[in-house]
Each structure stands twice: as structure tokens, then as C-alpha cells.
Motif scaffolding. Structure first.
Motif, mmCIF file in Angstrom:
data_model
loop_
_atom_site.group_PDB
_atom_site.id
_atom_site.type_symbol
_atom_site.label_atom_id
_atom_site.label_comp_id
_atom_site.label_asym_id
_atom_site.label_seq_id
_atom_site.Cartn_x
_atom_site.Cartn_y
_atom_site.Cartn_z
ATOM 1 N N ASP A 26 0.831 -1.203 0.000
ATOM 2 C CA ASP A 26 0.000 0.000 0.000
ATOM 3 C C ASP A 26 0.865 1.251 0.000
ATOM 4 N N PHE A 27 1.591 1.429 -1.068
ATOM 5 C CA PHE A 27 2.434 2.610 -1.272
ATOM 6 C C PHE A 27 1.561 3.656 -1.965
ATOM 7 N N PRO A 28 1.365 4.841 -1.375
ATOM 8 C CA PRO A 28 0.426 5.821 -1.931
ATOM 9 C C PRO A 28 0.621 6.135 -3.420
ATOM 10 N N LEU A 29 1.834 6.125 -3.906
ATOM 11 C CA LEU A 29 2.037 6.427 -5.322
ATOM 12 C C LEU A 29 1.521 5.321 -6.235
ATOM 13 N N HIS A 30 1.207 4.164 -5.670
ATOM 14 C CA HIS A 30 0.563 3.101 -6.453
ATOM 15 C C HIS A 30 -0.936 3.354 -6.601
ATOM 16 N N SER A 31 -1.494 4.199 -5.762
ATOM 17 C CA SER A 31 -2.945 4.358 -5.715
ATOM 18 C C SER A 31 -3.576 4.778 -7.043
ATOM 19 N N PRO A 32 -2.953 5.642 -7.863
ATOM 20 C CA PRO A 32 -3.577 5.933 -9.162
ATOM 21 C C PRO A 32 -3.660 4.705 -10.074
ATOM 22 N N VAL A 33 -2.689 3.808 -9.985
ATOM 23 C CA VAL A 33 -2.735 2.572 -10.774
ATOM 24 C C VAL A 33 -3.888 1.708 -10.283
ATOM 25 N N PHE A 34 -4.045 1.608 -8.968
ATOM 26 C CA PHE A 34 -5.162 0.851 -8.397
ATOM 27 C C PHE A 34 -6.495 1.444 -8.867
ATOM 28 N N LEU A 35 -6.607 2.770 -8.809
ATOM 29 C CA LEU A 35 -7.850 3.432 -9.215
ATOM 30 C C LEU A 35 -8.139 3.195 -10.695
ATOM 31 N N ILE A 57 -9.783 -3.599 -5.069
ATOM 32 C CA ILE A 57 -8.652 -2.793 -5.557
ATOM 33 C C ILE A 57 -9.001 -1.303 -5.452
ATOM 34 N N GLY A 58 -10.219 -0.948 -5.803
ATOM 35 C CA GLY A 58 -10.654 0.443 -5.682
ATOM 36 C C GLY A 58 -10.660 0.925 -4.243
ATOM 37 N N ALA A 59 -11.096 0.062 -3.338
ATOM 38 C CA ALA A 59 -11.095 0.419 -1.914
ATOM 39 C C ALA A 59 -9.673 0.677 -1.420
ATOM 40 N N ARG A 60 -8.733 -0.119 -1.898
ATOM 41 C CA ARG A 60 -7.333 0.108 -1.508
ATOM 42 C C ARG A 60 -6.847 1.453 -2.021
ATOM 43 N N ALA A 61 -7.247 1.817 -3.238
ATOM 44 C CA ALA A 61 -6.865 3.128 -3.781
ATOM 45 C C ALA A 61 -7.397 4.239 -2.880
ATOM 46 N N LEU A 62 -8.653 4.105 -2.470
ATOM 47 C CA LEU A 62 -9.243 5.118 -1.592
ATOM 48 C C LEU A 62 -8.568 5.144 -0.223
ATOM 49 N N GLN A 63 -8.228 3.966 0.312
ATOM 50 C CA GLN A 63 -7.535 3.900 1.603
ATOM 51 C C GLN A 63 -6.172 4.575 1.533
ATOM 52 N N ASN A 65 -5.608 7.188 -0.094
ATOM 53 C CA ASN A 65 -5.879 8.600 -0.390
ATOM 54 C C ASN A 65 -5.490 8.982 -1.811
ATOM 55 N N VAL A 66 -5.995 8.212 -2.771
ATOM 56 C CA VAL A 66 -5.641 8.410 -4.171
ATOM 57 C C VAL A 66 -5.898 9.840 -4.632
ATOM 58 N N PHE A 67 -6.965 10.464 -4.179
ATOM 59 C CA PHE A 67 -7.264 11.814 -4.651
ATOM 60 C C PHE A 67 -6.303 12.840 -4.063
ATOM 61 N N LYS A 68 -5.832 12.595 -2.846
ATOM 62 C CA LYS A 68 -4.792 13.475 -2.282
ATOM 63 C C LYS A 68 -3.489 13.313 -3.067
ATOM 64 N N VAL A 69 -3.163 12.071 -3.439
ATOM 65 C CA VAL A 69 -1.962 11.814 -4.244
ATOM 66 C C VAL A 69 -2.064 12.542 -5.576
ATOM 67 N N LEU A 70 -3.206 12.406 -6.240
ATOM 68 C CA LEU A 70 -3.393 13.090 -7.521
ATOM 69 C C LEU A 70 -3.368 14.605 -7.342
ATOM 70 N N SER A 71 -3.893 15.092 -6.229
ATOM 71 C CA SER A 71 -3.863 16.526 -5.953
ATOM 72 C C SER A 71 -2.427 17.026 -5.787
ATOM 73 N N ALA A 108 -20.338 7.816 -3.749
ATOM 74 C CA ALA A 108 -19.232 6.932 -3.386
ATOM 75 C C ALA A 108 -17.970 7.720 -3.035
ATOM 76 N N PHE A 109 -17.901 8.973 -3.450
ATOM 77 C CA PHE A 109 -16.706 9.774 -3.217
ATOM 78 C C PHE A 109 -16.674 10.419 -1.840
ATOM 79 N N GLY A 110 -17.817 10.494 -1.191
ATOM 80 C CA GLY A 110 -17.861 11.115 0.127
ATOM 81 C C GLY A 110 -17.333 12.526 0.078
ATOM 82 N N ASN A 111 -16.387 12.816 0.959
ATOM 83 C CA ASN A 111 -15.800 14.152 1.040
ATOM 84 C C ASN A 111 -14.774 14.422 -0.057
ATOM 85 N N SER A 112 -14.489 13.435 -0.882
ATOM 86 C CA SER A 112 -13.450 13.578 -1.904
ATOM 87 C C SER A 112 -13.953 14.199 -3.200
#
Length: 137
Positions: A26-35, A57-63, A65-71, A108-112
Motif C-alpha cells: 500500500d504505497f500511496p504512489l501506487h494508488s492511481p494505478v489501483f484506481l 482494488i478500488g477500496a485500496r486506492a481510496l484507503q 488517499n488516491v485523490f490526495k496523491v493526484l492533488s 461513493a466519493f464522500g468528502n473527496s
């Protein structure tokens, strides 16, 4: 339709990629690939087992913080440059988030959701993306 594509019909290769992603740390920079993979899988499959894997896999991306990474990526100095790399990054992120918004209910995005919109705004600096944004229905 996505399910008609050759890549989607390569079930064994897709399953192998699913299994590989499930072994990644669960390396945050992997999260866009997961998403990206979760979105592709969700749009491409009607199979409940594949859908469950896509959700995992999508849940792991959200865990992660994929949107923070992309931000962070879109707010980096190199992102604001007018280079081939920057334009490619903006285009890739724009189409990824467009597919994400198409595939998943906004609840599904909640606060994101505000963060997703903010990221998309940063990508609309690319003229062809901006033109497409206003002409698509």
C-alpha cells in the motif's frame, strides 16, 4: 462498449493483473494505478467475482488517499510547466477521473468529490481537454 474490447476478452491476462495488484504494498504512489485498474475492471466486467476484485482494488486506492496523491501531483511545479510530460500527465489524469466519475456514483466519493473537481479543473488548462469538456454531452 468496453466489454467488446480485445483486452477485456483476455480474461486470463486480466485475472493475472488482478492477482499481481493484490500483492502490491500500500504505497500511496501506487494508488492511481489501483484506481485506474479498478475503474477499467468495473466498466468492463459484469462478472460478480471480477466486480468484487475491482471493488477491493478500488477500496485500496481510496484507503491510500488516491485523490490526495493526484492533488499533490497536479499541484507540483512540474505539472504547471508547458512540456510534453506535463501535458501527458494532465491528459491522463483528466481521462482517468472522467472515467471514474462515469463509472461510480458521486455518493461513493464522500468528502473527496470536491477534491476530484479541483483536480479536474487543474487539467482543463490543456486546450483540447477544455474544448472537449464544453462540447461533450
Amino acid at each position: 462498449h468496453v466489454a467488446d474490447r480485445h483486452l477485456v476478452q483476455a480474461v486470463e491476462q486480466k485475472n493475472a493483473f488482478d492477482r499481481m495488484l493484490l500483492t502490491w504494498n500500500d504505497f500511496p504512489l501506487h494508488s492511481p494505478v489501483f484506481l485506474a485498474w479498478a475503474t477499467f475492471s468495473f466498466l468492463a466486467d459484469d462478472d460478480s467475482e471480477s466486480s468484487a476484485t475491482a471493488r477491493k482494488i478500488g477500496a485500496r486506492a481510496l484507503q491510500m488517499n488516491v485523490f490526495k496523491v493526484l492533488s499533490v501531483i497536479v499541484n507540483a511545479d512540474c505539472f504547471s510547466e508547458r512540456s510534453v510530460v506535463s501535458l501527458t500527465m494532465k491528459t491522463t489524469i483528466h481521462f482517468l477521473l472522467g472515467a471514474v466519475l462515469l463509472a461510480f456514483d458521486e455518493n461513493a466519493f464522500g468528502n473527496s468529490l470536491a477534491e476530484v473537481v479541483s483536480i479536474l479543473c487543474k487539467t482543463l488548462i490543456v486546450r483540447h481537454l477544455c474544448d472537449n469538456f464544453w462540447t461533450q454531452k
